[in-house]
Design an enzyme around this catalytic site. Structure first.
Site, PDB file in Angstrom:
ATOM      1  N   GLU A  38     -25.888  19.531 -12.007  1.00  0.00           N
ATOM      2  CA  GLU A  38     -26.526  20.081 -10.818  1.00  0.00           C
ATOM      3  C   GLU A  38     -27.051  18.942  -9.953  1.00  0.00           C
ATOM      4  OE1 GLU A  38     -29.484  23.130 -11.321  1.00  0.00           O
ATOM      5  OE2 GLU A  38     -28.104  24.450 -12.389  1.00  0.00           O
ATOM      6  N   HIS A 100     -30.593  23.196  -4.320  1.00  0.00           N
ATOM      7  CA  HIS A 100     -29.923  22.668  -5.505  1.00  0.00           C
ATOM      8  C   HIS A 100     -28.637  23.454  -5.737  1.00  0.00           C
ATOM      9  CE1 HIS A 100     -32.098  26.005  -7.465  1.00  0.00           C
ATOM     10  NE2 HIS A 100     -31.219  25.908  -8.446  1.00  0.00           N
ATOM     11  N   HIS A 102     -25.658  25.345  -8.269  1.00  0.00           N
ATOM     12  CA  HIS A 102     -25.402  26.078  -9.510  1.00  0.00           C
ATOM     13  C   HIS A 102     -23.899  26.026  -9.754  1.00  0.00           C
ATOM     14  CE1 HIS A 102     -29.032  29.054 -10.123  1.00  0.00           C
ATOM     15  NE2 HIS A 102     -29.409  27.784 -10.141  1.00  0.00           N
ATOM     16  N   ASP A 113     -35.927  29.026 -11.465  1.00  0.00           N
ATOM     17  CA  ASP A 113     -35.869  28.760 -10.024  1.00  0.00           C
ATOM     18  C   ASP A 113     -37.014  29.473  -9.318  1.00  0.00           C
ATOM     19  OD1 ASP A 113     -33.485  27.272 -10.200  1.00  0.00           O
ATOM     20  OD2 ASP A 113     -32.225  29.036  -9.830  1.00  0.00           O
TER      21      ASP A 113
END
Length: 158
Positions: A38, A100, A102, A113
Site C-alpha cells: 500500500e 492511500h 487498497h 481506516d
C-alpha cells in the site's frame, strides 16, 4: 487508469476537484500486482466555501510503513511539505485530508481506516471534515469524514 477529476456529495452541496497532478500521483501507486505494498500520503489544496480543489497528493516517503494490506503515514516529510505549501501560498493551500491505496478493484474503507480517519479529523484546527480517499485498481473511494461517525461519500461527476 483514468479516474474522474470532479466529485460531489449526493446533494451536490460539496464539490471536489482533483488536479491532473494529484490523479497522476494516485495512478503511480495503484497496487497493480498482488505483492505490491500500500502507498499513501496527504491531500493539499484550497477551500472555496463548501468546495475544495486538491492540488497535490504527497507520495510515500522512506519513513512511511508500507505493507501489502497496511499503510502507516509517518509525519516526517509530509508535514514539512504541508507547511511549505501553507507558507508559500500565504495560507491558501492547506491540509485537506489523507489518501492511500487498497489492493482491490473497487475499494471500501476498513474499520481501521474509519477509526484513523475519525482520529485525524478530530485533530483538524479548522473543524472541517477531512477528505479521505482510497485508490483502488479500477476506482476511487472518497468520503468527507467528520470528527465522529461516518461522513458523506462522494461520487464522480461526469
Amino acid at each position: 487508469m483514468q479516474f474522474m477529476s470532479s466529485w460531489a456529495t449526493g446533494d451536490r452541496r460539496t464539490l471536489l476537484h482533483f488536479t491532473d497532478s494529484t490523479l497522476e500521483t494516485f495512478c503511480q501507486h495503484i497496487q497493480v500486482i498482488d505483492t505490491a505494498c500500500e502507498a499513501g500520503g496527504i491531500l493539499l489544496g484550497s477551500v472555496h466555501g463548501a468546495h475544495m480543489i486538491i492540488d497535490e497528493a504527497t507520495a510515500p516517503t522512506e519513513y512511511d510503513k508500507r505493507f501489502r494490506c497496511l499503510f502507516e503515514r509517518m509525519p516526517f516529510g509530509h508535514e514539512s511539505i504541508a507547511l511549505a505549501r501553507w507558507t508559500g501560498s500565504n495560507g491558501t493551500i492547506r491540509y485537506l485530508g489523507e489518501w492511500h491505496t487498497h489492493s482491490e478493484d473497487h475499494p471500501h474503507p476498513s474499520g481501521l481506516d474509519r477509526s484513523e480517519w475519525n482520529r485525524l479529523s478530530a485533530k483538524r484546527r479548522d473543524k472541517r471534515p477531512m477528505i479521505a480517499v482510497i485508490v483502488g485498481r479500477k476506482s476511487l473511494y472518497a468520503e468527507l469524514v467528520p470528527k465522529s461517525g461516518r461522513g458523506l461519500v462522494l461520487a464522480p461527476v461526469e
